[in-house]
Design a protein around this motif. Structure first.
Motif, PDB file in Angstrom:
ATOM      1  N   VAL A 180       0.824  -1.207   0.000  1.00 37.54           N
ATOM      2  CA  VAL A 180       0.000   0.000   0.000  1.00 37.54           C
ATOM      3  C   VAL A 180       0.858   1.257   0.000  1.00 37.54           C
ATOM      4  N   ASN A 181       1.929   1.264   0.789  1.00 35.38           N
ATOM      5  CA  ASN A 181       2.759   2.462   0.950  1.00 35.38           C
ATOM      6  C   ASN A 181       3.999   2.421   0.058  1.00 35.38           C
ATOM      7  N   GLY A 182       3.882   1.842  -1.126  1.00 36.54           N
ATOM      8  CA  GLY A 182       5.047   1.662  -1.978  1.00 36.54           C
ATOM      9  C   GLY A 182       5.081   2.527  -3.214  1.00 36.54           C
ATOM     10  N   HIS A 183       4.302   3.617  -3.253  1.00 37.74           N
ATOM     11  CA  HIS A 183       4.215   4.453  -4.448  1.00 37.74           C
ATOM     12  C   HIS A 183       4.560   5.906  -4.100  1.00 37.74           C
ATOM     13  N   PRO A 184       4.822   6.743  -5.095  1.00 40.64           N
ATOM     14  CA  PRO A 184       5.014   8.167  -4.799  1.00 40.64           C
ATOM     15  C   PRO A 184       3.809   8.733  -4.057  1.00 40.64           C
ATOM     16  N   MET A 185       4.073   9.613  -3.096  1.00 37.75           N
ATOM     17  CA  MET A 185       2.984  10.186  -2.303  1.00 37.75           C
ATOM     18  C   MET A 185       2.255  11.271  -3.099  1.00 37.75           C
ATOM     19  N   LEU A 186       0.952  11.315  -2.966  1.00 44.78           N
ATOM     20  CA  LEU A 186       0.118  12.310  -3.639  1.00 44.78           C
ATOM     21  C   LEU A 186      -0.755  12.983  -2.584  1.00 44.78           C
ATOM     22  N   HIS A 187      -0.541  14.290  -2.390  1.00 46.77           N
ATOM     23  CA  HIS A 187      -1.211  14.988  -1.300  1.00 46.77           C
ATOM     24  C   HIS A 187      -1.860  16.280  -1.773  1.00 46.77           C
ATOM     25  N   SER A 188      -2.738  16.805  -0.937  1.00 47.68           N
ATOM     26  CA  SER A 188      -3.387  18.097  -1.180  1.00 47.68           C
ATOM     27  C   SER A 188      -2.814  19.134  -0.235  1.00 47.68           C
ATOM     28  N   ARG A 189      -2.452  20.286  -0.773  1.00 45.91           N
ATOM     29  CA  ARG A 189      -2.049  21.444   0.044  1.00 45.91           C
ATOM     30  C   ARG A 189      -3.177  22.454  -0.043  1.00 45.91           C
ATOM     31  N   GLN A 190      -3.801  22.746   1.103  1.00 45.54           N
ATOM     32  CA  GLN A 190      -4.980  23.603   1.099  1.00 45.54           C
ATOM     33  C   GLN A 190      -4.937  24.581   2.265  1.00 45.54           C
ATOM     34  N   MET A 191      -5.474  25.771   2.014  1.00 45.70           N
ATOM     35  CA  MET A 191      -5.574  26.788   3.062  1.00 45.70           C
ATOM     36  C   MET A 191      -6.816  27.625   2.803  1.00 45.70           C
ATOM     37  N   PRO A 192      -7.737  27.702   3.760  1.00 47.03           N
ATOM     38  CA  PRO A 192      -8.916  28.547   3.572  1.00 47.03           C
ATOM     39  C   PRO A 192      -8.516  30.012   3.426  1.00 47.03           C
ATOM     40  N   ALA A 193      -9.226  30.725   2.588  1.00 50.48           N
ATOM     41  CA  ALA A 193      -8.987  32.157   2.440  1.00 50.48           C
ATOM     42  C   ALA A 193      -9.308  32.880   3.733  1.00 50.48           C
ATOM     43  N   ILE A 194      -8.634  33.988   3.970  1.00 50.31           N
ATOM     44  CA  ILE A 194      -8.839  34.727   5.214  1.00 50.31           C
ATOM     45  C   ILE A 194     -10.256  35.291   5.308  1.00 50.31           C
ATOM     46  N   GLU A 195     -10.928  35.452   4.172  1.00 51.64           N
ATOM     47  CA  GLU A 195     -12.327  35.888   4.211  1.00 51.64           C
ATOM     48  C   GLU A 195     -13.240  34.841   4.842  1.00 51.64           C
ATOM     49  N   MET A 196     -12.787  33.586   4.855  1.00 52.49           N
ATOM     50  CA  MET A 196     -13.527  32.485   5.492  1.00 52.49           C
ATOM     51  C   MET A 196     -14.940  32.379   4.945  1.00 52.49           C
ATOM     52  N   ASP A 197     -15.022  32.429   3.628  1.00 51.60           N
ATOM     53  CA  ASP A 197     -16.318  32.373   2.956  1.00 51.60           C
ATOM     54  C   ASP A 197     -16.481  31.087   2.139  1.00 51.60           C
ATOM     55  N   GLY A 198     -15.694  30.074   2.461  1.00 52.45           N
ATOM     56  CA  GLY A 198     -15.784  28.805   1.753  1.00 52.45           C
ATOM     57  C   GLY A 198     -14.773  28.639   0.640  1.00 52.45           C
ATOM     58  N   ARG A 199     -14.061  29.697   0.279  1.00 53.97           N
ATOM     59  CA  ARG A 199     -13.047  29.608  -0.768  1.00 53.97           C
ATOM     60  C   ARG A 199     -11.682  29.296  -0.157  1.00 53.97           C
ATOM     61  N   ASP A 200     -10.812  28.709  -0.986  1.00 56.36           N
ATOM     62  CA  ASP A 200      -9.446  28.416  -0.582  1.00 56.36           C
ATOM     63  C   ASP A 200      -8.488  29.356  -1.299  1.00 56.36           C
ATOM     64  N   SER A 201      -7.559  29.956  -0.547  1.00 51.47           N
ATOM     65  CA  SER A 201      -6.523  30.764  -1.190  1.00 51.47           C
ATOM     66  C   SER A 201      -5.369  29.892  -1.675  1.00 51.47           C
ATOM     67  N   LEU A 202      -5.278  28.647  -1.180  1.00 46.61           N
ATOM     68  CA  LEU A 202      -4.298  27.667  -1.648  1.00 46.61           C
ATOM     69  C   LEU A 202      -5.010  26.347  -1.838  1.00 46.61           C
ATOM     70  N   ASP A 203      -4.907  25.779  -3.042  1.00 49.08           N
ATOM     71  CA  ASP A 203      -5.522  24.486  -3.339  1.00 49.08           C
ATOM     72  C   ASP A 203      -4.680  23.822  -4.419  1.00 49.08           C
ATOM     73  N   GLU A 204      -3.837  22.881  -3.998  1.00 51.45           N
ATOM     74  CA  GLU A 204      -2.888  22.243  -4.903  1.00 51.45           C
ATOM     75  C   GLU A 204      -2.892  20.731  -4.708  1.00 51.45           C
ATOM     76  N   LEU A 205      -2.521  20.026  -5.765  1.00 54.08           N
ATOM     77  CA  LEU A 205      -2.273  18.594  -5.719  1.00 54.08           C
ATOM     78  C   LEU A 205      -0.790  18.406  -6.011  1.00 54.08           C
TER      79      LEU A 205
END
Length: 271
Positions: A180-205
């Motif tokens: 299971v743990n034998g492949h390149p790792m694939l992760h999400s980098r996310q940060m809610p926007a400071i407006e806190m209105d449901g949008r993300d200011s950072l959203d990456e794979l």
């Protein structure tokens, strides 16, 4: 204005106050892996679009305990072990992205702040916790040997409640510590926007893989896993219905940067 130094917050006049030194980072440690099968539907619910379940054994996952010593290229942390030593537990699933299979840490817990901060840079969704693992010994009676019959225990607790416990008995050796743990790792980098209105200011794979791997022999055997109910965690959604196997291995590797596979535009840039 002064240019502040440091890889991560807080950036300071010298950079010495940063919670985390810059990469590369080097790791040496011991890993106890319990692979098991759960309902594939509950694995699928952990995969945001466009990630997909793998076709082969989609319900196979791994819960991994690790006891690490890590350092930067200065190696100064080795002589200041409070800055080097930490433990973590991570729940790994496999996923497919554009035809390639990746491993993904769906949940992960650590017991040091610098390890949590480093994980957030890398896309690991790390949370603070309390972790314990049986240590192997070469002398005396207060621990197992790395040989058939050696028995290990491991626990994970958050907010004063135990959320996972494992037991492992060595029966022999194996070529690999599971699949299971034998492949390149694939992760999400996310940060809610400071407006806190449901949008993300950072959203990456992002994806990454270690280098300079230095791997010890794999000890395989029988494993048991218990996932108690907990009001702040969701491991019980991945309740095991079959244990695939247990593995113990001493490992070392290094990590630096990764690759951004996809990035959403920052919605704040257009305002």
């Amino acid at each position: 204005m002064v240019d502040l130094e440091g890889f991560m917050y807080p950036r300071t006049p010298t950079g010495a106050g940063s919670i985390l030194p810059g990469p590369p980072w080097h790791y040496s440690g011991e890993m106890l892996t319990v692979e098991f099968r759960t309902d594939p539907a509950n694995v699928a619910e952990l995969l945001p679009e466009p990630l997909e379940l793998v076709d082969d054994d989609p319900g196979a996952v791994a819960l991994i305990w690790a006891d690490w010593q890590s350092c930067s290229d200065s190696f100064e942390e080795i002589l200041d072990p409070a800055r080097a030593q930490y433990k973590e537990v991570f729940l790994v699933v496999r996923c497919a992205y554009r035809g390639q299979i990746h491993s993904r840490a769906a949940y992960i817990w650590v017991d040091k702040d610098f390890a949590m901060a480093r994980g957030h840079v890398q896309g690991y969704p790390k949370k603070m916790s309390e972790i314990w693992m049986t240590r192997p010994v070469a002398y005396g009676k207060a621990g197992p040997r790395l040989e058939p019959g050696g028995q290990f225990g491991a626990t994970l607790s958050t907010w004063g409640r135990r959320i996972a416990e494992a037991r492992f008995t060595i029966r022999g050796t194996a070529e690999s510590a599971g699949f299971v743990n034998g492949h390149p790792m694939l992760h999400s980098r996310q940060m809610p926007a400071i407006e806190m209105d449901g949008r993300d200011s950072l959203d990456e794979l992002v994806t990454m893989r270690g280098y300079d791997a230095d791997l010890g022999p794999v000890f395989s055997g029988d494993a048991e896993l218990v996932l108690p109910e907990n009001p702040t965690e969701e491991l019980t959604r991945l309740a095991p219905f079959e244990i695939i196997g247990g593995y113990y291995r001493q490992v070392g590797n290094s990590m630096a940067g990764g690759t951004t596979l996809w990035a959403a535009p920052n919605p704040m840039e257009s305002e």
